[in-house]
Motif scaffolding. Structure first.
Motif, PDB file in Angstrom:
ATOM      1  N   ARG A   1       0.480  -1.191   0.084  1.00  0.00           N
ATOM      2  CA  ARG A   1       0.080   0.138  -0.115  1.00  0.00           C
ATOM      3  C   ARG A   1       0.954   1.255   0.032  1.00  0.00           C
ATOM      4  O   ARG A   1       0.307   2.358   0.538  1.00  0.00           O
ATOM      5  CB  ARG A   1      -1.044  -0.084   1.312  1.00  0.00           C
TER       6      ARG A   1
ATOM      7  N   LEU B   1      -1.607   4.332   0.947  1.00  0.00           N
ATOM      8  CA  LEU B   1      -3.139   3.872   0.713  1.00  0.00           C
ATOM      9  C   LEU B   1      -3.713   3.328   1.524  1.00  0.00           C
ATOM     10  O   LEU B   1      -3.355   2.639   2.494  1.00  0.00           O
ATOM     11  CB  LEU B   1      -3.208   2.940  -0.562  1.00  0.00           C
TER      12      LEU B   1
ATOM     13  N   LEU C   1      -8.814   6.941  -2.150  1.00  0.00           N
ATOM     14  CA  LEU C   1      -7.802   5.853  -1.896  1.00  0.00           C
ATOM     15  C   LEU C   1      -6.514   5.985  -1.115  1.00  0.00           C
ATOM     16  O   LEU C   1      -6.090   5.207  -1.003  1.00  0.00           O
ATOM     17  CB  LEU C   1      -7.341   5.297  -3.517  1.00  0.00           C
TER      18      LEU C   1
ATOM     19  N   THR D   1       1.819  11.155 -10.306  1.00  0.00           N
ATOM     20  CA  THR D   1       1.078  10.356 -11.109  1.00  0.00           C
ATOM     21  C   THR D   1      -0.113   9.776 -10.677  1.00  0.00           C
ATOM     22  O   THR D   1      -1.299   9.633 -11.032  1.00  0.00           O
ATOM     23  CB  THR D   1       2.042   9.155 -11.761  1.00  0.00           C
ATOM     24  N   PHE D   2       0.028   9.215  -9.522  1.00  0.00           N
ATOM     25  CA  PHE D   2      -1.091   8.604  -8.733  1.00  0.00           C
ATOM     26  C   PHE D   2      -1.928   9.762  -8.420  1.00  0.00           C
ATOM     27  O   PHE D   2      -3.318   9.544  -8.502  1.00  0.00           O
ATOM     28  CB  PHE D   2      -0.700   7.859  -7.527  1.00  0.00           C
TER      29      PHE D   2
ATOM     30  N   ARG E   1      -6.474  18.315  -3.573  1.00  0.00           N
ATOM     31  CA  ARG E   1      -7.396  17.135  -3.385  1.00  0.00           C
ATOM     32  C   ARG E   1      -7.600  16.829  -1.860  1.00  0.00           C
ATOM     33  O   ARG E   1      -8.341  15.802  -1.682  1.00  0.00           O
ATOM     34  CB  ARG E   1      -6.536  15.933  -4.139  1.00  0.00           C
TER      35      ARG E   1
ATOM     36  N   ASN F   1      -4.263  10.874 -11.316  1.00  0.00           N
ATOM     37  CA  ASN F   1      -4.839   9.636 -12.136  1.00  0.00           C
ATOM     38  C   ASN F   1      -5.889   8.745 -11.204  1.00  0.00           C
ATOM     39  O   ASN F   1      -6.446   8.128 -11.522  1.00  0.00           O
ATOM     40  CB  ASN F   1      -4.010   8.896 -12.622  1.00  0.00           C
ATOM     41  N   ASN F   2      -5.551   9.399  -9.889  1.00  0.00           N
ATOM     42  CA  ASN F   2      -6.878   8.545  -9.076  1.00  0.00           C
ATOM     43  C   ASN F   2      -7.559   9.415  -7.945  1.00  0.00           C
ATOM     44  O   ASN F   2      -7.091  10.527  -7.693  1.00  0.00           O
ATOM     45  CB  ASN F   2      -5.852   7.478  -8.287  1.00  0.00           C
ATOM     46  N   SER F   3      -8.686   8.647  -7.534  1.00  0.00           N
ATOM     47  CA  SER F   3      -9.201   9.319  -6.383  1.00  0.00           C
ATOM     48  C   SER F   3      -8.669   9.581  -5.041  1.00  0.00           C
ATOM     49  O   SER F   3      -7.892   8.753  -4.729  1.00  0.00           O
ATOM     50  CB  SER F   3     -10.812   8.851  -6.226  1.00  0.00           C
ATOM     51  N   SER F   4      -8.710  10.764  -4.513  1.00  0.00           N
ATOM     52  CA  SER F   4      -8.021  10.822  -3.178  1.00  0.00           C
ATOM     53  C   SER F   4      -8.731  10.183  -2.148  1.00  0.00           C
ATOM     54  O   SER F   4      -7.974   9.868  -1.201  1.00  0.00           O
ATOM     55  CB  SER F   4      -8.339  12.352  -2.796  1.00  0.00           C
TER      56      SER F   4
END
Length: 176
Positions: A50, A139, A69, A60-61, A99, A64-67
């Motif tokens: 994680r 994560l 997560l 990058t994370f 975010r 491209n990803n929801s906070s």
């Protein structure tokens, strides 16, 4: 009325409680609890896969990803004013702020590295030798968070905010 203990002297880290037993004073106790929780959180998140580390991977994370997560982002204070990393560091901190990602400011990236590497198997460590620990995303674990993560969430709740300059410093201690 007695004078409060002198907190500048390391021998005064213990104070008597209401029964006369010697206990750690609140400030020192909170730092020790926080340090243990941080070490356990990093170790457990590492063993569960994680963690995301390094400016490029973290950015990058975040992009491209929801906070939702992300549990939190660990940022070492010793790199905040490093001229080679300053722009990337501020960009990650800004992205976290935008975010609403919880940030935890620690004192030293090398102690973060030691904690993570100590919990990696030798086979995994060989593949991670080139990883950077200038920032680390932890994560979320579904469906529930481990106790060590919960302690860090309580710490963040006591000091809410997303301005790196005003976050309290978590001093990491080396453990064997």
């Amino acid at each position: 009325m007695a004078d409060p203990p002198d907190k500048t002297n390391s021998y005064n880290s213990f104070i008597p409680d209401s029964t006369g037993a010697m206990v750690l004073d609140d400030e020192m106790s909170q730092q020790v609890t926080l340090n243990v929780s941080m070490q356990q959180c990093l170790a457990q998140a590492n063993s569960e896969g994680r963690l995301i580390s390094g400016f490029k991977n973290v950015f990058t994370f975040l992009e491209n990803n929801s906070s939702e997560l992300i549990l939190f982002c660990i940022l070492p204070e010793n790199l905040w004013n490093d001229s080679r990393r300053k722009a990337a560091f501020r960009l990650v901190a800004s992205f976290c702020d935008e975010r609403r990602v919880r940030m935890i400011k620690v004192d030293d990236d090398q102690l973060v590295r030691k904690i993570i590497e100590r919990t990696s198997s030798s086979q995994l460590s060989a593949g991670k030798a080139d990883l950077s620990y200038e920032c680390v995303l932890v994560l979320r674990r579904w469906p529930d968070q481990p106790c060590c993560d919960a302690e860090l969430l309580r710490h963040h709740a006591r000091f809410p905010g997303h301005d790196f300059d005003n976050l309290p410093l978590v001093r990491l201690l080396e453990s064997s």
